[in-house]
Design an enzyme around this catalytic site. Structure first.
Site, short mmCIF file in Angstrom:
data_model
loop_
_atom_site.label_atom_id
_atom_site.label_comp_id
_atom_site.label_asym_id
_atom_site.label_seq_id
_atom_site.Cartn_x
_atom_site.Cartn_y
_atom_site.Cartn_z
N CYS A 75 0.93 -1.48 -0.03
CA CYS A 75 -0.21 0.21 0.56
C CYS A 75 0.78 1.11 -0.33
O CYS A 75 1.86 1.40 1.46
CB CYS A 75 -0.87 0.28 1.56
SG CYS A 75 -1.71 1.44 1.29
N CYS A 78 0.82 3.03 3.49
CA CYS A 78 0.76 2.54 4.89
C CYS A 78 1.84 1.44 4.82
O CYS A 78 2.46 0.38 5.94
CB CYS A 78 -0.35 1.75 6.02
SG CYS A 78 -1.37 0.78 4.90
N CYS A 123 -6.96 -1.16 1.32
CA CYS A 123 -6.15 -1.50 2.55
C CYS A 123 -6.80 -2.13 3.49
O CYS A 123 -8.03 -1.20 4.59
CB CYS A 123 -5.27 -0.86 2.44
SG CYS A 123 -3.89 -0.94 3.68
N CYS A 126 -5.57 0.57 6.65
CA CYS A 126 -5.50 2.27 6.42
C CYS A 126 -7.05 2.78 5.72
O CYS A 126 -7.68 3.55 5.65
CB CYS A 126 -4.77 2.74 5.54
SG CYS A 126 -4.20 2.58 4.05
N CYS A 147 -8.17 -5.32 -9.91
CA CYS A 147 -7.89 -4.39 -11.36
C CYS A 147 -8.35 -3.28 -10.51
O CYS A 147 -8.65 -2.65 -9.50
CB CYS A 147 -10.03 -4.16 -11.83
SG CYS A 147 -8.47 -3.17 -13.02
#
Length: 160
Positions: A75, A78, A123, A126, A147
């Site tokens: 991510c 984070c 995610c 976060c 995607c």
């Protein structure tokens, strides 16, 4: 008779506007939670648009489309590990695509932003918006296509 019919139609209209579109009063709390001002300071304008406002980057604009090197996609907000190169495939859509995520690190949600339900991917650490999941992925594996907006990810090559 017309008055009764009119009342029935009006009642039906208002009863359909019930709770179908209302979100739960309980917003999910993520392990990493920051104010908008903090996110804006830490992320680029494009990352903020995608990760925090559920935007979409232009297709074919991410350098991550070309990556075939073994490693992990994390991510961008984070640094939570989200996807592995070994589960990446060329979908022809213009966005990095994967047939599965790192177990437990990607949350599935539902969004109605374009008028119908889609499976949104976030995610799980976060809450950053990553992209969407579709059922047109490789049938020999999971059949799923995650995607993902490349700007929502950073790539960490596998150490030798």
């Amino acid at each position: 008779m017309n008055k009764i019919f009119s009342l029935i139609i009006i009642f039906s209209f208002f009863s359909c506007a019930g709770n179908a579109q209302k979100k739960s009063d309980k917003a999910k709390t993520y392990k990493i939670s920051k104010t908008d001002a903090q996110w804006k300071k830490e992320l680029t304008e494009q990352q903020y648009y995608v990760l925090r406002q559920a935007g979409t980057e232009r297709p074919h604009s991410s350098e991550l489309n070309k990556i075939k090197t073994p490693g992990t996609f994390v991510c961008a907000a984070c640094k939570t590990p989200l996807y592995e190169t070994k589960h990446k495939f060329i979908s022809g859509t213009g966005w990095p695509s994967f047939d599965r995520a790192v177990k437990g690190n990607v949350e599935l949600d539902v969004d109605y932003k374009i008028g119908y339900a889609r499976t949104e991917l976030k995610c799980n650490t976060c809450g950053g918006h990553l992209g969407h999941s579709f059922d047109d992925g490789p049938q020999e594996t999971t059949g799923k296509r995650h995607c993902i907006n490349g700007v929502a990810l950073e790539f960490i090559p596998k150490q030798k």
